[in-house]
Design a protein around this motif. Sequence first.
Motif, PDB file in Angstrom:
ATOM      1  N   THR A 111      45.839  31.316  43.083  1.00 24.63           N
ATOM      2  CA  THR A 111      45.871  32.553  42.940  1.00 24.63           C
ATOM      3  C   THR A 111      45.295  33.229  41.439  1.00 24.63           C
ATOM      4  OG1 THR A 111      48.283  33.000  42.484  1.00 24.63           O
ATOM      5  CG2 THR A 111      47.648  32.956  44.800  1.00 24.63           C
ATOM      6  N   THR A 112      44.930  34.370  41.466  1.00 21.64           N
ATOM      7  CA  THR A 112      44.496  34.827  40.473  1.00 21.64           C
ATOM      8  C   THR A 112      44.978  36.366  40.303  1.00 21.64           C
ATOM      9  OG1 THR A 112      42.821  35.197  38.663  1.00 21.64           O
ATOM     10  CG2 THR A 112      42.306  35.347  40.720  1.00 21.64           C
TER      11      THR A 112
ATOM     12  N   ALA B  45      44.891  40.145  40.483  1.00 30.14           N
ATOM     13  CA  ALA B  45      43.855  40.973  41.115  1.00 30.14           C
ATOM     14  C   ALA B  45      42.989  41.814  40.496  1.00 30.14           C
ATOM     15  CB  ALA B  45      44.774  41.970  42.242  1.00 30.14           C
TER      16      ALA B  45
ATOM     17  N   ARG C 162      41.501  40.520  37.697  1.00 34.74           N
ATOM     18  CA  ARG C 162      40.651  39.500  37.059  1.00 34.74           C
ATOM     19  C   ARG C 162      39.050  39.660  37.706  1.00 34.74           C
ATOM     20  NH1 ARG C 162      43.096  36.631  32.735  1.00 34.74           N
ATOM     21  NH2 ARG C 162      45.277  36.644  32.859  1.00 34.74           N
ATOM     22  N   LEU C 163      38.444  40.712  37.768  1.00 35.91           N
ATOM     23  CA  LEU C 163      37.237  40.355  38.503  1.00 35.91           C
ATOM     24  C   LEU C 163      36.362  39.337  38.164  1.00 35.91           C
ATOM     25  CD1 LEU C 163      36.847  44.324  39.284  1.00 35.91           C
ATOM     26  CD2 LEU C 163      38.224  42.599  40.613  1.00 35.91           C
TER      27      LEU C 163
ATOM     28  N   THR D  68      37.236  36.425  36.967  1.00 34.48           N
ATOM     29  CA  THR D  68      37.669  35.249  37.199  1.00 34.48           C
ATOM     30  C   THR D  68      37.262  35.199  38.651  1.00 34.48           C
ATOM     31  OG1 THR D  68      39.360  35.396  35.414  1.00 34.48           O
ATOM     32  CG2 THR D  68      39.948  33.820  37.611  1.00 34.48           C
ATOM     33  N   HIS D  69      37.260  36.356  39.631  1.00 37.76           N
ATOM     34  CA  HIS D  69      37.240  36.068  41.012  1.00 37.76           C
ATOM     35  C   HIS D  69      35.686  35.660  41.116  1.00 37.76           C
ATOM     36  CE1 HIS D  69      40.283  39.632  41.756  1.00 37.76           C
ATOM     37  NE2 HIS D  69      40.950  38.495  41.108  1.00 37.76           N
ATOM     38  N   ARG D  70      34.764  36.125  40.481  1.00 41.06           N
ATOM     39  CA  ARG D  70      33.476  35.701  40.567  1.00 41.06           C
ATOM     40  C   ARG D  70      33.185  34.077  40.220  1.00 41.06           C
ATOM     41  NH1 ARG D  70      32.896  41.268  39.203  1.00 41.06           N
ATOM     42  NH2 ARG D  70      32.908  40.899  36.981  1.00 41.06           N
TER      43      ARG D  70
ATOM     44  N   TYR E 163      35.267  31.863  40.360  1.00 39.79           N
ATOM     45  CA  TYR E 163      35.851  30.773  41.514  1.00 39.79           C
ATOM     46  C   TYR E 163      34.887  30.836  42.874  1.00 39.79           C
ATOM     47  CZ  TYR E 163      40.170  29.815  38.790  1.00 39.79           C
ATOM     48  OH  TYR E 163      41.063  29.175  37.946  1.00 39.79           O
ATOM     49  N   GLU E 164      34.366  32.073  43.038  1.00 40.12           N
ATOM     50  CA  GLU E 164      33.515  32.151  44.296  1.00 40.12           C
ATOM     51  C   GLU E 164      32.271  31.321  43.801  1.00 40.12           C
ATOM     52  OE1 GLU E 164      33.322  36.449  44.476  1.00 40.12           O
ATOM     53  OE2 GLU E 164      34.915  36.488  45.677  1.00 40.12           O
TER      54      GLU E 164
ATOM     55  N   ALA F 278      37.841  33.648  49.040  1.00 39.21           N
ATOM     56  CA  ALA F 278      39.179  34.760  48.977  1.00 39.21           C
ATOM     57  C   ALA F 278      39.516  34.704  50.418  1.00 39.21           C
ATOM     58  CB  ALA F 278      38.738  36.227  48.587  1.00 39.21           C
TER      59      ALA F 278
END
Length: 161
Positions: free
Chosen positions: A133-134, A136, A138-139, A141-143, A145-146, A152
């Motif tokens: 999880t990260t 919400a 941390r955009l 960070t989302h990119r 991991y993607e 997601a």
Amino acid sequence: MSSTPPPVETPSPPLTMRYATVEDLPAIVALLADDQLGAAEETPADPGAYRAAFDRVTADPKQHLMVADGPDGVLGTLQLTVVPGLSRRGAARSVLEAVHVSAEARGAGLGTRLVEWAVTESRRQGCDLIELTTDATRLDTHRFYERLGFEASALGFTLPL
């Protein structure tokens, strides 16, 4: 549980992934506190709380508290937890937590190398799934991991206790 993995050395720049020692604790805590969210949540001036947590984590063979050593010391950290389970026909999973890279090493691929280590170790431990999880907000960070192939696919919830 599988045996302890040996330290892994990687080239360019030289980096050694190894289990954290108590001597690494100040560097780990500094990494955890080295951003806007961490600065609000961490209290590096209270080493006792971190030492007690370190002792609990390192006493558990399903916990892998790692540091990435570079030529100038600790550059990154992560915690990987192996969780046995009944769901998914008894599949084990790993949970990736607290992936942090020092400010001076960000953007050089160290985060990717940390996560690749965690994926490889999860497979070695017999896990069928790795999850994380990260926050919400941390955009970036989302990119990140993607880009590494994470999806997601779930909605995480937390309940402060």
